[in-house]
Design a protein around this motif. Structure first.
Motif, PDB file in Angstrom:
ATOM      1  N   LEU A   8       0.871  -1.169   0.000  1.00  0.00           N
ATOM      2  CA  LEU A   8       0.000   0.000   0.000  1.00  0.00           C
ATOM      3  C   LEU A   8       0.909   1.219   0.000  1.00  0.00           C
ATOM      4  CD1 LEU A   8      -2.818   1.276   0.184  1.00  0.00           C
ATOM      5  CD2 LEU A   8      -2.574   1.210   2.674  1.00  0.00           C
ATOM      6  N   ASP A   9       0.993   1.885  -1.138  1.00  0.00           N
ATOM      7  CA  ASP A   9       1.832   3.076  -1.268  1.00  0.00           C
ATOM      8  C   ASP A   9       1.009   4.292  -0.850  1.00  0.00           C
ATOM      9  OD1 ASP A   9       3.383   5.241  -1.987  1.00  0.00           O
ATOM     10  OD2 ASP A   9       3.705   4.585  -4.062  1.00  0.00           O
ATOM     11  N   LEU A  10       1.374   4.900   0.268  1.00  0.00           N
ATOM     12  CA  LEU A  10       0.630   6.049   0.776  1.00  0.00           C
ATOM     13  C   LEU A  10       0.979   7.354   0.066  1.00  0.00           C
ATOM     14  CD1 LEU A  10       0.792   5.097   4.560  1.00  0.00           C
ATOM     15  CD2 LEU A  10      -1.122   4.804   2.981  1.00  0.00           C
ATOM     16  N   ALA A  11       1.875   7.286  -0.934  1.00  0.00           N
ATOM     17  CA  ALA A  11       2.213   8.459  -1.757  1.00  0.00           C
ATOM     18  C   ALA A  11       2.503   9.674  -0.890  1.00  0.00           C
ATOM     19  CB  ALA A  11       1.098   8.744  -2.767  1.00  0.00           C
ATOM     20  N   HIS A  12       3.411   9.500   0.061  1.00  0.00           N
ATOM     21  CA  HIS A  12       3.704  10.557   1.033  1.00  0.00           C
ATOM     22  C   HIS A  12       4.297  11.788   0.358  1.00  0.00           C
ATOM     23  CE1 HIS A  12       5.045  12.524   4.673  1.00  0.00           C
ATOM     24  NE2 HIS A  12       6.241  12.634   4.137  1.00  0.00           N
ATOM     25  N   ILE A  13       3.779  12.939   0.749  1.00  0.00           N
ATOM     26  CA  ILE A  13       4.323  14.221   0.283  1.00  0.00           C
ATOM     27  C   ILE A  13       5.305  14.726   1.335  1.00  0.00           C
ATOM     28  CG2 ILE A  13       3.802  16.594  -0.386  1.00  0.00           C
ATOM     29  CD1 ILE A  13       0.944  15.633  -1.064  1.00  0.00           C
ATOM     30  N   ALA A  20       8.025  15.026  -6.426  1.00  0.00           N
ATOM     31  CA  ALA A  20       8.970  14.036  -5.890  1.00  0.00           C
ATOM     32  C   ALA A  20       8.238  12.817  -5.350  1.00  0.00           C
ATOM     33  CB  ALA A  20       9.835  14.671  -4.806  1.00  0.00           C
ATOM     34  N   SER A  21       7.037  13.023  -4.790  1.00  0.00           N
ATOM     35  CA  SER A  21       6.233  11.896  -4.324  1.00  0.00           C
ATOM     36  C   SER A  21       5.873  10.980  -5.482  1.00  0.00           C
ATOM     37  CB  SER A  21       4.958  12.412  -3.644  1.00  0.00           C
ATOM     38  OG  SER A  21       4.077  11.353  -3.346  1.00  0.00           O
ATOM     39  N   PHE A  22       5.450  11.562  -6.595  1.00  0.00           N
ATOM     40  CA  PHE A  22       5.105  10.750  -7.756  1.00  0.00           C
ATOM     41  C   PHE A  22       6.325  10.002  -8.292  1.00  0.00           C
ATOM     42  CE2 PHE A  22       1.563  14.019  -8.722  1.00  0.00           C
ATOM     43  CZ  PHE A  22       0.710  13.373  -7.847  1.00  0.00           C
ATOM     44  N   ALA A  23       7.456  10.678  -8.330  1.00  0.00           N
ATOM     45  CA  ALA A  23       8.682  10.024  -8.801  1.00  0.00           C
ATOM     46  C   ALA A  23       9.057   8.864  -7.887  1.00  0.00           C
ATOM     47  CB  ALA A  23       9.824  11.037  -8.874  1.00  0.00           C
ATOM     48  N   ALA A  24       8.861   9.045  -6.582  1.00  0.00           N
ATOM     49  CA  ALA A  24       9.177   7.982  -5.629  1.00  0.00           C
ATOM     50  C   ALA A  24       8.242   6.795  -5.817  1.00  0.00           C
ATOM     51  CB  ALA A  24       9.095   8.512  -4.202  1.00  0.00           C
ATOM     52  N   SER A  25       6.971   7.064  -6.095  1.00  0.00           N
ATOM     53  CA  SER A  25       6.021   5.968  -6.326  1.00  0.00           C
ATOM     54  C   SER A  25       6.412   5.155  -7.557  1.00  0.00           C
ATOM     55  CB  SER A  25       4.601   6.518  -6.485  1.00  0.00           C
ATOM     56  OG  SER A  25       4.102   6.994  -5.246  1.00  0.00           O
ATOM     57  N   VAL A  26       6.852   5.833  -8.593  1.00  0.00           N
ATOM     58  CA  VAL A  26       7.307   5.124  -9.794  1.00  0.00           C
ATOM     59  C   VAL A  26       8.554   4.293  -9.478  1.00  0.00           C
ATOM     60  CG1 VAL A  26       8.316   5.416 -12.091  1.00  0.00           C
ATOM     61  CG2 VAL A  26       6.286   6.730 -11.446  1.00  0.00           C
ATOM     62  N   GLU A  27       9.500   4.888  -8.759  1.00  0.00           N
ATOM     63  CA  GLU A  27      10.728   4.159  -8.415  1.00  0.00           C
ATOM     64  C   GLU A  27      10.415   2.914  -7.593  1.00  0.00           C
ATOM     65  OE1 GLU A  27      14.963   4.742  -5.973  1.00  0.00           O
ATOM     66  OE2 GLU A  27      13.539   6.420  -6.121  1.00  0.00           O
ATOM     67  N   LEU A  28       9.537   3.065  -6.602  1.00  0.00           N
ATOM     68  CA  LEU A  28       9.188   1.905  -5.778  1.00  0.00           C
ATOM     69  C   LEU A  28       8.529   0.825  -6.624  1.00  0.00           C
ATOM     70  CD1 LEU A  28       8.891   0.481  -3.047  1.00  0.00           C
ATOM     71  CD2 LEU A  28       6.680   1.638  -2.790  1.00  0.00           C
ATOM     72  N   THR A  56      -6.705   9.097  -7.793  1.00  0.00           N
ATOM     73  CA  THR A  56      -6.128   7.751  -7.714  1.00  0.00           C
ATOM     74  C   THR A  56      -5.935   7.112  -9.082  1.00  0.00           C
ATOM     75  OG1 THR A  56      -7.382   7.592  -5.656  1.00  0.00           O
ATOM     76  CG2 THR A  56      -6.327   5.592  -6.444  1.00  0.00           C
ATOM     77  N   SER A  57      -6.934   7.190  -9.941  1.00  0.00           N
ATOM     78  CA  SER A  57      -6.816   6.537 -11.247  1.00  0.00           C
ATOM     79  C   SER A  57      -5.726   7.179 -12.103  1.00  0.00           C
ATOM     80  CB  SER A  57      -8.158   6.574 -11.984  1.00  0.00           C
ATOM     81  OG  SER A  57      -8.596   7.900 -12.186  1.00  0.00           O
ATOM     82  N   VAL A  58      -5.503   8.486 -11.935  1.00  0.00           N
ATOM     83  CA  VAL A  58      -4.465   9.162 -12.707  1.00  0.00           C
ATOM     84  C   VAL A  58      -3.081   8.699 -12.257  1.00  0.00           C
ATOM     85  CG1 VAL A  58      -3.504  11.393 -13.376  1.00  0.00           C
ATOM     86  CG2 VAL A  58      -5.972  11.154 -13.025  1.00  0.00           C
ATOM     87  N   LEU A  59      -2.899   8.569 -10.946  1.00  0.00           N
ATOM     88  CA  LEU A  59      -1.618   8.078 -10.427  1.00  0.00           C
ATOM     89  C   LEU A  59      -1.376   6.635 -10.877  1.00  0.00           C
ATOM     90  CD1 LEU A  59       0.927   8.392  -8.770  1.00  0.00           C
ATOM     91  CD2 LEU A  59      -0.406   7.848  -6.715  1.00  0.00           C
TER      92      LEU A  59
END
Length: 329
Positions: A8-13, A20-28, A56-59
């Motif tokens: 469960l990725d909480l997409a922390h800001i 940077a949060s979005f980039a981290a979600s992609v990296e993970l 959510t759907s966009v992410l």
């Protein structure tokens, strides 16, 4: 057989901002794909300065475009915030673009406060129609609409798999009645876990979607190379949580946050993260295996309450090794 483990990725800001949060979600997600995690879910939260997964759907679309095989989905979409048709169109689009990789977890909570509910134009009574809304959504995906002359394009005949999310007995009963998989939010609402799973398994009705009951249980985990590091990361996470939930989000010294943690309200906050594997890989594996038995779970979905990006990713890397996950294919 290896116990399936998901994220469960909480997409922390963080202080580095939303991009940077979005980039981290992609990296993970890219790394989790290679480590053998089964799926990654993102949750719909609104008006929360620390969480970037509101759209959510966009992410999901962004992460899916930058990965190749791991399942991605919503854990969950708060269906009373939307019309079933809109969600069918969104997730039908995702499934068409990324076939066989999209999940749709559904919840009935607002995922926000009262003012935010008004800003979302949400009907306060919308949760009352959640069961029928789930069935309407399911019918769109099956190409058997319940509303004459109305279909989801895209969405029709995509058969996006649905999961009922819950933190109470209501979701367990609904998932059982509809013959859908059930995901319990024991990573933040542990109280009803055992009762809910027992009811779900006892009352489960086989369906075209699922022949046997399937339980995903949420759990917290912070793994590090040493026990001391894991404990320190967990303490930081607890201080941050109690400051947000009890202290109104204002800045506290560590000593002040610790006093809050010792208060009755602080103890309630700590109880929310009752189920947590904290430590080295060996320690965490034993804890998670025991938790899976307690929860009678077919799969675990793990939230990691760490805001340091490096430690966050390292925790999931260590967890994959500890649980001996095997990449698909």
């Amino acid at each position: 057989m290896t116990l399936p483990v998901s994220i469960l990725d909480l997409a922390h800001i963080g202080d580095d901002g939303i991009a940077a949060s979005f980039a981290a979600s992609v990296e993970l997600a890219q790394k989790a794909e290679g480590w053998g995690y089964k799926r990654i879910w993102y949750a719909e939260h609104h008006n929360m300065a620390s969480i970037a997964s509101s759209a959510t759907s966009v992410l999901i679309a962004h992460v899916a475009a930058n990965t190749s095989s791991i399942r991605l989905g919503a854990g969950g979409i708060m269906l009373p915030n939307h019309s079933p048709l809109q969600i069918a169109e969104q997730f039908g689009t995702l499934e068409t673009l990324h076939p066989g990789r999209i999940d749709l977890g559904l919840g009935r909570a607002p995922g926000s406060d009262q003012n935010t509910m008004r800003a979302l134009r949400r009907d306060p009574m919308a949760a009352d129609t959640f069961p029928s809304d789930v069935q309407e959504l399911q019918a769109y995906f099956a190409g058997a609409t319940r509303i004459p002359g109305v279909n989801a394009y895209p969405g029709k005949d995509t058969h996006v798999p649905l999961y009922i999310l819950g933190s109470s007995l209501f979701g367990a009963r609904l998932a059982a009645a509809l013959g859908l998989p059930y995901s319990f939010a024991s990573h933040f609402a542990p109280q009803a876990l055992e009762d809910a799973v027992k009811i779900y398994r006892r009352d489960f009705q086989p369906s075209a979607a699922l022949a046997e009951p399937y339980v995903i249980a949420g759990v917290n985990a912070i793994l590090a190379d040493t026990q001391e590091e894991a404990d320190a990361l967990f303490l930081t996470a607890k201080r941050r949580r109690v400051a947000a939930m009890v202290g109104g989000g204002r800045k506290f010294t560590d000593a002040e946050a610790d006093l809050l943690l010792e208060s009755p309200a602080g103890q309630q906050v700590l109880n929310m993260v009752r189920y947590a594997a904290i430590g080295t890989p060996d320690t965490a594996r034993g804890y998670l295996e025991d938790f899976a038995k307690l929860a009678d779970a077919d799969e675990l979905i793990v939230a990691t309450q760490v805001t340091d990006r490096t430690a966050w990713i390292r925790s999931f890397e260590l967890l994959a090794g500890a649980m001996e996950l095997v990449p698909a294919g």
